[in-house]
Design a protein around this motif. Structure first.
Motif, PDB file in Angstrom:
ATOM      1  N   CYS A 152     -26.416   9.933 -16.553  1.00  0.00           N
ATOM      2  CA  CYS A 152     -26.672   8.495 -16.653  1.00  0.00           C
ATOM      3  C   CYS A 152     -27.260   7.974 -15.344  1.00  0.00           C
ATOM      4  CB  CYS A 152     -25.384   7.749 -16.993  1.00  0.00           C
ATOM      5  SG  CYS A 152     -25.662   6.037 -17.486  1.00  0.00           S
ATOM      6  N   PHE A 165     -22.580   3.243 -17.014  1.00  0.00           N
ATOM      7  CA  PHE A 165     -22.761   3.702 -18.387  1.00  0.00           C
ATOM      8  C   PHE A 165     -22.859   2.527 -19.372  1.00  0.00           C
ATOM      9  CE2 PHE A 165     -21.187   7.358 -16.193  1.00  0.00           C
ATOM     10  CZ  PHE A 165     -21.802   8.435 -16.805  1.00  0.00           C
ATOM     11  N   GLU A 219     -21.348  -0.338 -19.210  1.00  0.00           N
ATOM     12  CA  GLU A 219     -20.115  -1.092 -19.374  1.00  0.00           C
ATOM     13  C   GLU A 219     -19.898  -2.074 -18.233  1.00  0.00           C
ATOM     14  OE1 GLU A 219     -18.619  -0.888 -22.095  1.00  0.00           O
ATOM     15  OE2 GLU A 219     -19.299   1.009 -22.941  1.00  0.00           O
ATOM     16  N   GLU A 238     -13.896   1.245 -18.186  1.00  0.00           N
ATOM     17  CA  GLU A 238     -14.624   1.309 -19.454  1.00  0.00           C
ATOM     18  C   GLU A 238     -15.745   2.343 -19.381  1.00  0.00           C
ATOM     19  OE1 GLU A 238     -14.363  -3.149 -21.353  1.00  0.00           O
ATOM     20  OE2 GLU A 238     -15.641  -2.858 -19.595  1.00  0.00           O
ATOM     21  N   SER A 239     -16.338   2.470 -18.215  1.00  0.00           N
ATOM     22  CA  SER A 239     -17.389   3.468 -18.026  1.00  0.00           C
ATOM     23  C   SER A 239     -16.845   4.868 -18.241  1.00  0.00           C
ATOM     24  CB  SER A 239     -17.969   3.359 -16.615  1.00  0.00           C
ATOM     25  OG  SER A 239     -18.422   2.056 -16.349  1.00  0.00           O
ATOM     26  N   SER A 263     -14.226   5.697 -20.038  1.00  0.00           N
ATOM     27  CA  SER A 263     -13.958   5.856 -21.473  1.00  0.00           C
ATOM     28  C   SER A 263     -15.226   6.193 -22.234  1.00  0.00           C
ATOM     29  CB  SER A 263     -13.339   4.569 -22.030  1.00  0.00           C
ATOM     30  OG  SER A 263     -12.039   4.361 -21.536  1.00  0.00           O
ATOM     31  N   THR A 264     -16.323   5.559 -21.873  1.00  0.00           N
ATOM     32  CA  THR A 264     -17.602   5.829 -22.535  1.00  0.00           C
ATOM     33  C   THR A 264     -18.052   7.263 -22.299  1.00  0.00           C
ATOM     34  OG1 THR A 264     -18.300   3.516 -22.445  1.00  0.00           O
ATOM     35  CG2 THR A 264     -20.040   5.165 -22.618  1.00  0.00           C
ATOM     36  N   LYS A 315     -16.135   9.438 -24.680  1.00  0.00           N
ATOM     37  CA  LYS A 315     -16.635   9.263 -26.045  1.00  0.00           C
ATOM     38  C   LYS A 315     -17.938  10.022 -26.253  1.00  0.00           C
ATOM     39  CE  LYS A 315     -18.092   5.159 -27.065  1.00  0.00           C
ATOM     40  NZ  LYS A 315     -18.070   3.714 -27.368  1.00  0.00           N
ATOM     41  N   GLU A 316     -18.831   9.945 -25.281  1.00  0.00           N
ATOM     42  CA  GLU A 316     -20.117  10.628 -25.392  1.00  0.00           C
ATOM     43  C   GLU A 316     -19.947  12.148 -25.335  1.00  0.00           C
ATOM     44  OE1 GLU A 316     -22.925   9.370 -26.119  1.00  0.00           O
ATOM     45  OE2 GLU A 316     -22.559   7.231 -25.864  1.00  0.00           O
ATOM     46  N   GLY A 326     -11.097   5.441 -24.809  1.00  0.00           N
ATOM     47  CA  GLY A 326     -12.366   6.082 -25.117  1.00  0.00           C
ATOM     48  C   GLY A 326     -12.385   6.813 -26.441  1.00  0.00           C
TER      49      GLY A 326
END
Length: 338
Positions: A42, A47, A49, A54-55, A57-58, A61-62, A96
């Motif tokens: 990234c 990311f 967020e 939160e970044s 968690s993303t 998830k990715e 996430g």
């Protein structure tokens, strides 16, 4: 076949396979020596967020989506997730991954969490309790610094012994189907305390735990360093590596010829100003996925001992003046043919 080996180890009668893996990293990691190997880099560590948490968690998830996609599996094909991170109550993981609606075992092994997740996931598949599991972890430089050291804006001076928390997430799908790499066995370490209290010297805090585990792995499996093409620790960096070599040599083994550390591999120490190297859950997870696992899958490496390490401290224990004990999780990964 006896599956319990020695004091701390297991050898699986039916070894589970690593069917796929994925790595997601931040900008600095993408600029390092392994940058072209990661699945996703990234350009901004946010990311997309609003917060660092939160970044992170993303990222998880990715990474999970990429790993499942590579294995041609959907979330409903995954029986369990074994995952964790460095944040209080593993919030990067729970926030996430919750939308996948997959049963989750939330783990905390500090920077050794990748090894812990792979170990427990392998036990689950080998024991017949799941056809497919997802082993996953992450760390983020900014969220970890804010929690364990100082806010990034504080701009404190970092000593040469400090390691740089990797912004990254690594995910692995384990299953029974034939793959090109398998988890043949595991060695689970004990909490080891050598009296280190410097939170800016994680290598010194974690090296004793890694040394104890590696020596016990040799004893449990009746092996020597030569039985591994490579012994890969997770997060010791340059400072921790020197300590590790000495401690293992004191135990009767020389691993200096075939040892490396993910924290050394992921950054260019001089060009990127990362002091002793990299650390964090994402350090070993992304480096294993992007760099070492492909070498096993190709047969270039026939057998490696993967040993991520963790410093078991918290804000409370540090502020109360407690020592920083370490732990380690060893995973024996072998080439399984094509």
């Amino acid at each position: 076949m006896t599956q319990q080996m020695g004091k701390w180890s297991l050898q699986f009668a039916e070894a589970p396979f690593i069917l796929s893996s994925a790595s997601v990293v931040g900008k600095k990691e993408g600029e390092g020596p392994l940058g072209r190997l990661f699945d996703m880099v990234c350009s901004s560590d946010k990311f997309g967020e609003d917060t660092w948490e939160e970044s992170e968690s993303t990222m998880q998830k990715e990474a999970a989506a990429l790993a499942m996609g590579k294995a041609d599996l959907k979330p409903e094909d995954i029986r369990y997730i074994f995952a964790g991170d460095l944040l209080g109550q593993t919030i990067a993981t729970s926030f996430g991954l919750m939308n996948y609606e997959i049963p989750l075992f939330g783990l905390y092994g500090a920077c050794s969490t990748c090894g812990e997740a792979l170990s427990l996931g392998a036990m689950c598949v080998a024991g017949g309790y799941a056809d497919h599991v997802l082993a996953l972890t992450s760390s983020h430089f900014a969220s970890a610094e804010k929690q364990f050291r100082f806010p990034v804006e504080y701009a404190n001076q970092r000593p040469l012994s400090a390691t740089w928390t990797v912004t990254g997430s690594g995910a692995f799908v384990l299953g029974k189907e034939q793959g090109r790499a398998r988890i043949a066995g595991i060695t689970t370490g004990v909490i080891t305390d050598y009296g280190i209290r410097d939170s800016m010297n994680m290598g010194a805090a974690m090296a004793p735990a890694a040394a104890n585990l590696i020596i016990q792995n040799f004893k449990d499996f009746g092996r020597t360093p030569k039985d591994y093409d490579l012994i890969v620790t997770g997060d010791l960096g340059y400072v921790g590596q020197e300590i590790l070599w000495k401690l293992v040599k004191d135990g009767g083994y020389d691993i200096s010829k075939n040892h490396t550390d993910c924290g050394i591999e992921i950054f260019d120490q001089e060009e990127q100003g990362t002091q002793s190297g990299g650390s964090g859950c994402g350090c070993s997870a992304t480096t294993l996925s992007a760099h070492f696992l492909p070498q096993v899958e190709s047969g270039r490496l026939k057998r490696i001992l993967f040993v991520p390490t963790g410093a078991m401290l918290s804000q409370v224990s540090f502020n109360e003046g407690q020592n920083v004990p370490g732990t380690a999780h060893g995973v024996v990964i072998e080439y399984a043919g094509s």
